[in-house]
Scaffold this active site. Structure first.
Site, PDB file in Angstrom:
ATOM      1  N   CYS A 129       8.068   6.983   6.643  1.00 43.75           N
ATOM      2  CA  CYS A 129       7.419   6.669   5.372  1.00 43.75           C
ATOM      3  C   CYS A 129       6.125   7.474   5.220  1.00 43.75           C
ATOM      4  CB  CYS A 129       7.133   5.176   5.282  1.00 43.75           C
ATOM      5  SG  CYS A 129       6.660   4.622   3.625  1.00 43.75           S
ATOM      6  N   CYS A 130       5.341   7.538   6.278  1.00 45.85           N
ATOM      7  CA  CYS A 130       4.105   8.320   6.251  1.00 45.85           C
ATOM      8  C   CYS A 130       4.398   9.807   6.078  1.00 45.85           C
ATOM      9  CB  CYS A 130       3.311   8.104   7.543  1.00 45.85           C
ATOM     10  SG  CYS A 130       2.519   6.494   7.693  1.00 45.85           S
ATOM     11  N   CYS A 210      -2.198   2.125   2.928  1.00 50.98           N
ATOM     12  CA  CYS A 210      -1.174   1.696   1.979  1.00 50.98           C
ATOM     13  C   CYS A 210      -0.983   0.181   2.055  1.00 50.98           C
ATOM     14  CB  CYS A 210       0.148   2.400   2.273  1.00 50.98           C
ATOM     15  SG  CYS A 210       0.122   4.177   1.929  1.00 50.98           S
ATOM     16  N   CYS A 213       1.251  -1.574   4.814  1.00 53.43           N
ATOM     17  CA  CYS A 213       0.925  -1.377   6.229  1.00 53.43           C
ATOM     18  C   CYS A 213      -0.533  -1.663   6.544  1.00 53.43           C
ATOM     19  CB  CYS A 213       1.277   0.054   6.644  1.00 53.43           C
ATOM     20  SG  CYS A 213       3.023   0.462   6.416  1.00 53.43           S
ATOM     21  N   CYS A 232      -1.570   7.766  10.612  1.00 58.99           N
ATOM     22  CA  CYS A 232      -0.492   8.038   9.658  1.00 58.99           C
ATOM     23  C   CYS A 232       0.237   9.328   9.999  1.00 58.99           C
ATOM     24  CB  CYS A 232      -1.055   8.116   8.240  1.00 58.99           C
ATOM     25  SG  CYS A 232      -2.186   9.495   7.972  1.00 58.99           S
TER      26      CYS A 232
END
Length: 236
Positions: A129-130, A210, A213, A232
């Site tokens: 995702c990062c 985010c 998280c 990240c």
């Protein structure tokens, strides 16, 4: 390109590959206060070669304030992952107007971003995702610059405690002007210059990323809580 004012003992064109040159810079800048480091830095490097990024998190305002007083027209890049808190977006607009930032927003590739949204990738694979929403978009911008101003500070976590003021990282020279500032230094700077804070700080968020998280907590303990992840990926 490095300006000609550099010390005669070093070849400016070789700076990314010369450890002795980086050692020289580290020793020289280690004796300066953060704002003086930035002033010297802007005398050393061409503006077009410099990358400045921000997350509009809990301590972002300090570096942005210092830079805005020295190089107000310098582009400031904000990676909009699509997953920031509403308070962060509000803070972004507030700081942009107050400091007169030359703000440029960058975004992840839409198809890949929508994949992470539909599959809730942050649950099963934080790193992916990062990578999609933060690392990859920044990599495209980094290719156009030679040196990156970063607001990392040694006290933030173990990974950052061993950093130096100047370091080479993945083909770009990183400059950490705030590296030795403490939490108390950051708070004092904000107080002296009466700088606004992200409203999330007053809700118990010490470090802000985010929304999926980030939890409340001291220091960076609220980032990817319950996992081994501490970064990240853009700073490692």
């Amino acid at each position: 390109m490095v300006k000609n004012s550099i010390a005669n003992n070093f070849n400016p064109e070789a700076y990314p590959d010369r450890q002795d040159y980086l050692d020289y810079l580290h020793r020289k800048y280690n004796d300066f206060q953060p704002e003086d480091r930035l002033k010297e830095f802007f005398n050393l490097f061409e503006e077009k070669d410099i990358l400045l990024t921000t997350s509009f998190g809990s301590s972002s305002i300090v570096l942005l304030s210092m830079v805005s007083k020295i190089k107000p027209a310098l582009p400031v890049y904000f990676i909009d992952t699509g997953y920031h808190f509403e308070e962060t977006y509000e803070y972004k607009e507030l700081i942009k107007d107050q400091l007169g930032l030359n703000l440029i927003e960058i975004h992840p590739e839409e198809t890949k971003h929508q994949f992470t949204r539909k599959n809730k990738t942050w649950i099963a694979n934080h790193d992916l995702c990062c990578m999609v929403n933060k690392v990859d978009p920044l990599e495209k911008i980094k290719r156009n610059h030679k040196v990156w101003i970063s607001g990392l500070m040694a006290h933030q976590n173990a990974n950052r405690s061993g950093l130096r003021i100047f370091e080479k990282s993945k083909g770009i020279l990183k400059f950490h002007p705030l590296l030795d500032m403490t939490r108390e230094d950051i708070s004092l700077y904000k107080f002296i210059y009466q700088l606004p804070e992200n409203r999330l700080i007053h809700k118990g968020y010490s470090s802000i990323g985010c929304i999926h998280c980030t939890k409340k907590g001291n220091g960076r303990e609220g980032r990817w809580a319950g996992t081994d992840k501490t970064e990240c990926g853009i700073h490692i």
